[in-house]
Design a protein around this motif. Structure first.
Motif, short mmCIF file in Angstrom:
data_model
loop_
_atom_site.label_atom_id
_atom_site.label_comp_id
_atom_site.label_asym_id
_atom_site.label_seq_id
_atom_site.Cartn_x
_atom_site.Cartn_y
_atom_site.Cartn_z
N LEU A 1 65.77 33.83 -29.42
CA LEU A 1 64.71 32.82 -29.49
C LEU A 1 63.33 33.47 -29.41
O LEU A 1 62.40 33.08 -30.14
N LEU A 2 63.17 34.46 -28.54
CA LEU A 2 61.89 35.16 -28.45
C LEU A 2 61.59 35.92 -29.74
O LEU A 2 60.43 35.95 -30.20
N LEU A 3 62.61 36.51 -30.32
CA LEU A 3 62.41 37.22 -31.59
C LEU A 3 61.98 36.25 -32.68
O LEU A 3 61.11 36.56 -33.51
N ALA A 4 62.57 35.05 -32.67
CA ALA A 4 62.19 34.03 -33.65
C ALA A 4 60.74 33.60 -33.46
O ALA A 4 59.98 33.47 -34.43
N VAL A 5 60.33 33.40 -32.21
CA VAL A 5 58.94 33.01 -31.94
C VAL A 5 57.99 34.15 -32.31
O VAL A 5 56.95 33.94 -32.95
N GLY A 6 58.35 35.37 -31.92
CA GLY A 6 57.50 36.51 -32.23
C GLY A 6 57.34 36.76 -33.71
O GLY A 6 56.31 37.28 -34.16
N SER A 7 58.34 36.38 -34.50
CA SER A 7 58.27 36.59 -35.94
C SER A 7 57.13 35.81 -36.59
O SER A 7 56.67 36.17 -37.68
N LEU A 8 56.67 34.76 -35.93
CA LEU A 8 55.57 33.97 -36.48
C LEU A 8 54.29 34.80 -36.61
O LEU A 8 53.44 34.50 -37.46
N GLY A 9 54.16 35.82 -35.76
CA GLY A 9 52.98 36.67 -35.84
C GLY A 9 53.28 38.10 -36.21
O GLY A 9 52.38 38.82 -36.66
N SER A 10 54.52 38.56 -36.01
CA SER A 10 54.85 39.95 -36.32
C SER A 10 55.82 40.07 -37.48
O SER A 10 56.20 41.18 -37.86
N PRO B 1 49.81 34.31 -35.76
CA PRO B 1 49.24 35.33 -36.65
C PRO B 1 47.90 35.86 -36.18
O PRO B 1 47.50 36.96 -36.56
N ARG B 2 47.19 35.08 -35.36
CA ARG B 2 45.89 35.51 -34.86
C ARG B 2 46.02 36.36 -33.60
O ARG B 2 45.02 36.88 -33.10
N MET B 3 47.21 36.46 -33.06
CA MET B 3 47.45 37.25 -31.85
C MET B 3 48.56 38.27 -32.12
O MET B 3 49.67 38.16 -31.59
N PRO B 4 48.31 39.25 -32.98
CA PRO B 4 49.39 40.17 -33.39
C PRO B 4 49.98 40.96 -32.23
O PRO B 4 51.18 41.19 -32.19
N SER B 5 49.14 41.39 -31.27
CA SER B 5 49.68 42.16 -30.14
C SER B 5 50.62 41.30 -29.30
O SER B 5 51.71 41.74 -28.92
N ALA B 6 50.19 40.07 -29.02
CA ALA B 6 51.02 39.17 -28.22
C ALA B 6 52.30 38.81 -28.97
O ALA B 6 53.39 38.80 -28.39
N ALA B 7 52.17 38.52 -30.28
CA ALA B 7 53.34 38.14 -31.07
C ALA B 7 54.34 39.29 -31.15
O ALA B 7 55.56 39.10 -30.99
N MET B 8 53.82 40.51 -31.38
CA MET B 8 54.72 41.65 -31.44
C MET B 8 55.33 41.93 -30.08
O MET B 8 56.50 42.34 -29.98
N GLY B 9 54.57 41.72 -29.00
CA GLY B 9 55.12 41.89 -27.67
C GLY B 9 56.26 40.92 -27.40
O GLY B 9 57.29 41.28 -26.81
N VAL B 10 56.10 39.66 -27.83
CA VAL B 10 57.17 38.67 -27.68
C VAL B 10 58.40 39.10 -28.48
O VAL B 10 59.54 39.03 -27.99
N ALA B 11 58.16 39.56 -29.71
CA ALA B 11 59.29 39.99 -30.55
C ALA B 11 60.01 41.18 -29.93
O ALA B 11 61.24 41.24 -29.91
N TRP B 12 59.23 42.14 -29.43
CA TRP B 12 59.85 43.32 -28.84
C TRP B 12 60.60 42.98 -27.55
O TRP B 12 61.64 43.56 -27.25
N THR B 13 60.09 42.03 -26.79
CA THR B 13 60.84 41.57 -25.61
C THR B 13 62.19 41.01 -26.04
O THR B 13 63.22 41.27 -25.41
N GLY B 14 62.18 40.22 -27.11
CA GLY B 14 63.43 39.70 -27.64
C GLY B 14 64.37 40.81 -28.08
O GLY B 14 65.59 40.74 -27.85
N ILE B 15 63.82 41.85 -28.69
CA ILE B 15 64.64 43.00 -29.10
C ILE B 15 65.29 43.65 -27.89
O ILE B 15 66.50 43.95 -27.88
N PHE B 16 64.49 43.88 -26.83
CA PHE B 16 65.04 44.50 -25.62
C PHE B 16 66.15 43.64 -25.01
O PHE B 16 67.18 44.15 -24.56
#
Length: 527
Positions: free
Chosen positions: A40-49, A68-83
């Motif tokens: 779910l976090l990876l899905a949310v993070g994909s909106l910006g990353s 999309p306006r918060m790339p660092s936060a979006a990528m951080g959410v996606a990477w948390t999902g990856i972990f």
């Protein structure tokens, strides 16, 4: 056959594994939820990353447009999902380890896989923009043009919506994929036209069809070769590289590998374990059907054709193991595959132009490819020694040398499989690994060509540990950079730091549930 004998010897061991006890079932529930939250976090993070299309509706959408306006936060959410997903997969492996007295059931693993995949079905593509090339090349075929002669920029125009989404390096290049894949893509383009998001979704459904084939074939092949089915499925279908690069990344390897594995299982379905017995008509029909499926896999991506060679070895050993049997088997499969491939090329109307475009990917020079890396190093050494810049020549030379080495390795594996020194499926996995690792281009998802066949036939603890560690490392080191990344390197360390902190917080909050998962699970009989 030796492979058949090994399978018979191990079936009792497979059947003896007991179901998980109550504490282990509670731990499995924690693992499922942990991985599902990660998805779910990876899905949310994909909106910006994620690799959003050029004309994306997201920026103008309320709330969702913030990502999309918060790339660092979006990528951080996606990477948390990856972990979270990778750690859940590692913990899940505890209940799928061969030789363990209690293993999770097939239904338990299937439900876990379904929970993890479902949130990923509707996410934006990540880790790659290849799906946009699929859409453009399929539209070229739908327009009646030849995708093996024209690139997107030439055929569709540089201002076309689909062309704009294709990475610059691929806009002028023709399609390197087989006619079956482009025929399927042509149907998708006829349905979706220039609509990018529906086209992505239908291509993902095509990949999911391939994944369904993998889930069907892997446990059956595993039981045939003496590996617990859940152990093979855990290392194969539940692998994070499958989730990230086939499902999320929408790569057509999913369809090609699925057809290849289904073909192997069908071809072996009526093959007896005792060599030299007369072949029945039913057995021959299954072999023809299996070889047809493998050839169709090669008509998606050509590496699947290597499975025909190792299938031929198994047929030759079934006939008696003489060299004349090997020649007969090779001729049989050559006729079947030739008829099927010619029928596919002519039936799709796309012809044989794809044979000339198989080396298109070689135009990319990436350090990930060992021969290309050696070429760069050789060219750099020449500059240091004052011999001039010969990087291009060194890369070309290294590619020729390593491809010749891969041919020798595959021939050796085929011969060893024919002589019964290794399982043919092991040889197939190792051969695919050699061809792709020593090829001109290497991508993270190429690992799956070797990992999936090997997961069905290898019980060795060292191999499974190596495959587990390799898959986990590759899964976490490739950044989910998308359209919002835009080359800003500082975003990656910010995102990784934030994701590590978030992951540590998750571990702390759920420490009572997580601690039992990370405790050592002793091997049977150990003190």
């Amino acid at each position: 056959m030796m492979a058949g004998g090994m399978a018979m010897a191990n079936r009792e061991e497979i059947a003896e594994a007991a179901p998980l006890d109550a504490p282990e079932r509670r731990q499995l529930d924690v693992i499922r939820r942990w991985g599902t939250v990660g998805a779910l976090l990876l899905a949310v993070g994909s909106l910006g990353s994620g690799a959003a299309p050029v004309f994306s509706p997201l920026p103008g959408t309320p709330l969702l447009g913030l990502f999309p306006r918060m790339p660092s936060a979006a990528m951080g959410v996606a990477w948390t999902g990856i972990f979270l997903i990778v750690s859940a997969w590692l913990w899940l492996g505890r209940f799928a380890r061969p030789g363990r007295p209690r293993l999770m059931s097939r239904s338990q693993l299937d439900r876990t896989l379904l929970m993890w995949i479902t949130p990923l079905v509707f996410v934006l593509p990540m880790f790659s923009r290849d799906v946009y090339s699929y859409l453009a090349q399929s539209q070229i075929a739908a327009n009646g043009q030849d995708p093996y002669e024209l690139g997107p920029a030439t055929a569709l125009g540089v201002d076309h919506t689909l062309t704009k989404n294709v990475p610059n390096i691929w806009r002028e290049t023709p399609a390197p994929y087989g006619p079956l894949f482009l025929a399927a893509g042509r149907v998708i383009s006829m349905l979706t036209g220039d609509s990018v998001l529906p086209g992505i979704f239908l291509h993902r459904l095509l990949v999911l069809l391939g994944l369904a084939m993998i889930v069907w074939a892997v446990p059956r092949l595993a039981r045939r070769f003496g590996v617990p089915p859940v152990s093979a499925l855990w290392l194969g279908a539940a692998n994070p590289l499958v989730l990230f690069h086939l499902v999320v990344g929408v790569h057509n390897e999913g369809l090609a590998i699925g057809l290849m594995l289904v073909g192997l299982e069908l071809a072996l379905r009526r093959m007896p374990t005792v060599p030299g017995t007369p072949m029945t008509r039913e057995e021959l029909l299954w072999i023809v059907l299996g070889a047809t499926m493998i050839t169709l896999g090669a008509a998606v991506k050509i590496p699947a054709a290597l499975a025909l060679g190792f299938l031929g070895v198994m047929i030759a050993r079934r006939w008696g193991g003489r060299f004349s049997d090997l020649v007969r088997a090779a001729l049989l499969l050559l006729v079947i595959s030739g008829v099927v491939m010619v029928g596919t090329c002519l039936g799709t109307g796309l012809g044989f132009g794809w044979v000339e475009t198989l080396n298109v990917a070689g135009t990319v020079k990436s350090w990930m490819s060992p021969p290309t890396a050696m070429g760069f190093m050789g060219g750099g050494l020449g500059l240091v020694l004052g011999l001039g810049n010969h990087t291009e020549s060194m890369i070309a030379l290294m590619r020729i040398v390593t491809q010749a080495v891969s041919v020798v390795l595959v021939a050796t594996l085929l011969w060893k499989a024919f002589r019964g020194r290794i399982k043919a499926v092991n040889g197939l996995g190792a051969g695919l690994g050699a061809v792709l690792v020593l090829g001109p281009v290497l991508q993270p998802w190429y690992v799956l060509w070797a990992a999936l066949p090997l997961a069905t036939a290898v019980l060795a603890r060292r191999f499974r540990m190596f495959a587990m560690v390799t898959s986990a490392v590759i899964a976490v080191i490739l950044p989910p950079t998308g359209s919002a990344f835009d080359g800003r390197a500082y975003i990656v360390p910010q995102a990784v730091a934030g994701a590590l902190i978030a992951f540590a917080v998750c571990l702390f909050v759920a420490r009572k549930q997580v601690i039992p998962l990370i405790r050592r699970d002793p091997l049977p009989g150990s003190v």
